[in-house]
Design an enzyme around this catalytic site. Structure first.
Site, short mmCIF file in Angstrom:
data_model
loop_
_atom_site.label_atom_id
_atom_site.label_comp_id
_atom_site.label_asym_id
_atom_site.label_seq_id
_atom_site.Cartn_x
_atom_site.Cartn_y
_atom_site.Cartn_z
N SER A 124 5.98 -0.07 3.26
CA SER A 124 6.37 -0.89 2.36
C SER A 124 7.42 -1.83 2.57
O SER A 124 8.54 -1.49 3.27
CB SER A 124 6.60 0.03 1.02
OG SER A 124 7.41 -0.50 0.01
N TYR A 148 11.68 7.25 -2.41
CA TYR A 148 10.49 6.54 -2.10
C TYR A 148 10.56 5.67 -0.72
O TYR A 148 10.11 6.05 0.34
CB TYR A 148 9.64 5.73 -2.93
CG TYR A 148 8.72 5.04 -2.72
CD1 TYR A 148 7.40 5.44 -2.33
CD2 TYR A 148 8.79 3.79 -2.46
CE1 TYR A 148 6.25 4.88 -1.92
CE2 TYR A 148 7.60 2.80 -1.90
CZ TYR A 148 6.48 3.49 -1.82
OH TYR A 148 5.46 2.85 -1.44
N LYS A 152 9.34 6.44 3.22
CA LYS A 152 8.85 5.67 4.24
C LYS A 152 9.47 5.33 5.46
O LYS A 152 8.92 5.27 6.51
CB LYS A 152 8.50 4.02 3.47
CG LYS A 152 7.70 4.18 2.24
CD LYS A 152 6.31 4.47 2.72
CE LYS A 152 5.09 4.72 1.66
NZ LYS A 152 3.74 5.08 2.05
P1 NAD Z 1 -2.54 4.99 -5.10
O1 NAD Z 1 -1.69 6.06 -6.02
O2 NAD Z 1 -3.61 4.35 -5.91
O3 NAD Z 1 -3.04 5.89 -3.93
C1 NAD Z 1 -2.61 6.67 -2.97
C2 NAD Z 1 -3.54 8.04 -3.17
O4 NAD Z 1 -3.30 9.09 -2.54
C3 NAD Z 1 -4.12 8.40 -4.48
O5 NAD Z 1 -5.47 8.23 -4.65
C4 NAD Z 1 -3.60 9.95 -4.60
O6 NAD Z 1 -4.54 10.73 -5.35
C5 NAD Z 1 -3.91 10.45 -2.94
N1 NAD Z 1 -2.80 11.25 -2.62
C6 NAD Z 1 -1.41 11.44 -2.84
N2 NAD Z 1 -0.77 12.35 -2.17
C7 NAD Z 1 -1.75 13.20 -1.56
C8 NAD Z 1 -2.10 14.25 -0.69
N3 NAD Z 1 -1.04 14.99 -0.42
N4 NAD Z 1 -3.28 14.73 -0.20
C9 NAD Z 1 -4.15 13.83 -0.42
N5 NAD Z 1 -4.39 12.65 -1.24
C10 NAD Z 1 -3.17 12.59 -1.65
O7 NAD Z 1 -1.42 4.12 -4.28
P2 NAD Z 1 -1.84 2.82 -3.76
O8 NAD Z 1 -1.23 1.55 -4.25
O9 NAD Z 1 -3.30 2.56 -3.35
O10 NAD Z 1 -0.92 3.01 -2.37
C11 NAD Z 1 -1.49 3.51 -1.17
C12 NAD Z 1 -0.27 3.57 -0.20
O11 NAD Z 1 0.21 2.41 0.04
C13 NAD Z 1 0.71 4.69 -0.48
O12 NAD Z 1 1.33 5.09 0.75
C14 NAD Z 1 1.93 3.38 -1.05
O13 NAD Z 1 3.03 4.22 -0.79
C15 NAD Z 1 1.57 2.51 0.05
N6 NAD Z 1 2.09 1.31 -0.83
C16 NAD Z 1 1.76 0.73 -2.12
C17 NAD Z 1 2.37 -0.42 -2.60
C18 NAD Z 1 1.90 -1.01 -3.91
O14 NAD Z 1 2.42 -1.69 -4.51
N7 NAD Z 1 0.56 -0.38 -4.37
C19 NAD Z 1 3.13 -1.07 -2.03
C20 NAD Z 1 3.55 -0.87 -0.65
C21 NAD Z 1 2.92 0.33 0.07
C1 WQD Z 2 7.77 -7.07 -9.77
C2 WQD Z 2 8.62 -7.96 -10.60
C3 WQD Z 2 10.42 -6.66 -11.99
C4 WQD Z 2 7.66 -4.82 -14.68
C5 WQD Z 2 7.43 -2.02 -6.57
C6 WQD Z 2 7.99 -1.20 -5.50
C7 WQD Z 2 7.60 -1.42 -4.07
C8 WQD Z 2 6.16 -1.64 -4.08
C9 WQD Z 2 5.67 -2.48 -5.11
C10 WQD Z 2 5.36 0.39 -3.27
C11 WQD Z 2 10.06 -7.60 -10.60
C12 WQD Z 2 9.65 -7.51 -12.76
C13 WQD Z 2 7.93 -5.79 -13.61
C14 WQD Z 2 7.94 -5.13 -15.98
C15 WQD Z 2 9.20 -7.13 -15.30
N1 WQD Z 2 5.47 -0.37 -4.06
N2 WQD Z 2 8.81 -6.79 -14.08
N3 WQD Z 2 8.72 -6.15 -16.17
O1 WQD Z 2 9.70 -3.67 -8.12
O2 WQD Z 2 8.83 -5.82 -6.72
O3 WQD Z 2 7.97 -3.40 -6.20
O4 WQD Z 2 6.04 -2.10 -6.35
O5 WQD Z 2 5.64 0.52 -1.95
O6 WQD Z 2 8.17 -0.42 -3.35
O7 WQD Z 2 9.32 -1.08 -5.69
O8 WQD Z 2 7.17 -4.62 -8.13
O9 WQD Z 2 5.51 -5.13 -10.15
O10 WQD Z 2 7.39 -3.54 -10.61
O11 WQD Z 2 7.92 -5.83 -10.26
O12 WQD Z 2 9.79 -8.00 -15.53
O13 WQD Z 2 7.40 -4.65 -16.94
O14 WQD Z 2 8.26 -7.91 -12.01
O15 WQD Z 2 11.80 -6.77 -12.28
O16 WQD Z 2 10.91 -8.80 -10.61
P1 WQD Z 2 8.50 -4.36 -7.31
P2 WQD Z 2 7.12 -4.51 -9.72
#
Ligand code: NAD
Ligand code: WQD
Length: 336
Positions: A124, A148, A152
């Site tokens: 991430s 979190y 990572k």
């Molecule tokens: P999500 O929650 O939709 O998907 C994650 C899935 O993993 C879920 O379906 C959950 O049920 C499953 N899971 C969690 N723990 C588990 C376990 N111990 N065993 C089996 N299944 C398990 O999240 P996402 O948005 O699809 O994110 C996927 C990956 O990408 C995550 O690792 C997240 O940290 C990373 N990521 C997400 C974002 C984002 O903004 N969505 C950004 C950067 C990184």
């Molecule tokens: C985006 C922008 C907020 C909600 C997070 C995690 C990051 C990654 C992605 C997993 C920011 C603003 C948001 C609201 C707002 N996830 N905002 N009102 O914070 O960039 O990233 O999700 O890895 O690790 O930190 O994403 O969508 O929450 O926010 O004003 O109700 O929108 O302040 O500027 P963020 P976000």
């Protein structure tokens, strides 16, 4: 080629499964369904008229995982399973470290046992903390500011230690910026439990009338309009980035680290305007205090990914909002 996808029913997992099938890969899906619904996988099956083997299991359960590896000749793993909320990680650090680290340890240990050597990991942009320079390059020092993001960073370090010392291992670490949008079919998309934390799901629920208004966290950042800037990337572009990365790492043993973003920053107000234009709905908002832990600006330097993966994100913000809105209107209650 058969790929095990952990977290396959989640938001990014389900879109990546769709692109894997589209590209001709065979998929074995595992998920414990703590943050997703099996319906997402059923929709992918419907889309491609195929059957995807699914195992409901916790990846920390090594004996359950071994049974899956025993049954299928898994050649590579794409590892999405994990807990992903920054706020929740501050309240539940024990659960976050246990799940995110424990799940990865268990997967890697089982892979070693079965001589499976190709691994892609969901990292991430949060590993960059509050970056010193923008756009963010992969080689800057990492700095997590919550459990979190620290989980990572720890996993990235563990994986590099494991993969550097063992022969013939192929590792890809992909650092995602802000994935948004949904599949063009409107069949799969992001389905958060409860009130969404992230901007786009919140805005789309305001547009559809489920939530009254948006609270914009901070209007006094040093940005042109005072609101925070992020690198929003279409989830389908992100999913295709995984296919490209898989194709690159499986060619020869290596450790590949790449940002997956668009390289462009958009403010919260840009997103509101784009969503209003797409949906034809007004998004009422109030500007409130900054959210603790937020940074002003984050967007990726994508040159490395563009070059080594021969990949570039193609969707623009308008289209990302359009696809998020289609998903929201066709599935007002998500998968239920
Ligand atoms: P999500 O929650 O939709 O998907 C994650 C899935 O993993 C879920 O379906 C959950 O049920 C499953 N899971 C969690 N723990 C588990 C376990 N111990 N065993 C089996 N299944 C398990 O999240 P996402 O948005 O699809 O994110 C996927 C990956 O990408 C995550 O690792 C997240 O940290 C990373 N990521 C997400 C974002 C984002 O903004 N969505 C950004 C950067 C990184
Ligand atoms: C985006 C922008 C907020 C909600 C997070 C995690 C990051 C990654 C992605 C997993 C920011 C603003 C948001 C609201 C707002 N996830 N905002 N009102 O914070 O960039 O990233 O999700 O890895 O690790 O930190 O994403 O969508 O929450 O926010 O004003 O109700 O929108 O302040 O500027 P963020 P976000």
């Amino acid at each position: 080629m058969k790929i095990l996808v952990s977290g396959a029913t989640g938001y990014i997992g389900s879109h990546t499964v769709a692109e894997l099938i589209n590209a001709g890969f065979k998929v074995v899906a595992v998920d414990n369904l703590t943050n997703s619904s099996l319906e997402s996988l059923k929709r992918v099956e419907k889309l491609f008229k195929c059957k995807i083997p699914f195992y409901r299991l916790d990846i920390r359960n090594k004996s359950a995982l071994k049974k899956v590896f025993d049954k299928h000749s898994i050649e590579a793993v794409i590892h999405f399973a994990g807990l992903k909320s920054v706020n929740e990680s501050i309240l539940k650090p024990v659960e976050y470290y246990n799940n995110n680290l424990g799940g990865t340890f268990s997967l890697i240990e089982v892979m070693k046992e079965f001589n499976c050597k190709i691994f892609l990991f969901s990292s991430s942009a949060s590993v960059y903390g509050n970056p010193q320079s923008i756009p963010i390059k992969e080689n800057v020092p990492l700095s997590g500011s919550n459990p979190y993001s620290r989980s990572k960073i720890m996993i990235e370090q563990y994986l590099q230690d494991v993969f550097n010392t063992s022969d013939n291992y192929c590792l890809g670490i992909l650092r995602y910026f802000n994935p948004i949008g949904a599949h063009k079919s409107g069949l799969i998309g992001e389905d958060p439990n409860d009130i969404p934390n992230n901007l786009i799901p919140f805005v789309s629920q305001v547009a559809i009338g489920k939530i009254k208004k948006l609270y914009i966290f901070g209007g006094d950042y040093e940005t042109p309009d005072g609101t925070g800037i992020r690198d929003y990337i279409h989830v389908v572009d992100l999913a295709i980035g995984h296919i490209k990365a898989l194709q690159v790492i499986m060619k020869k043993p290596q450790v590949l680290i790449a940002n997956l973003g668009t390289g462009k920053g958009h403010s919260v107000l840009d997103v509101v305007k784009a969503f209003e234009k797409t949906s034809g709905r007004k998004i009422p908002f109030t500007i409130v205090d900054r959210r603790q832990g937020d940074i002003a600006i984050s967007y990726a330097d994508c040159n490395h990914a563009n070059k080594v993966l021969n990949w570039k994100a193609k969707y623009k913000l308008d289209e990302m909002c359009e696809d998020a809105w289609r998903w929201q209107t066709l599935n007002p209650k998500g998968y239920n």
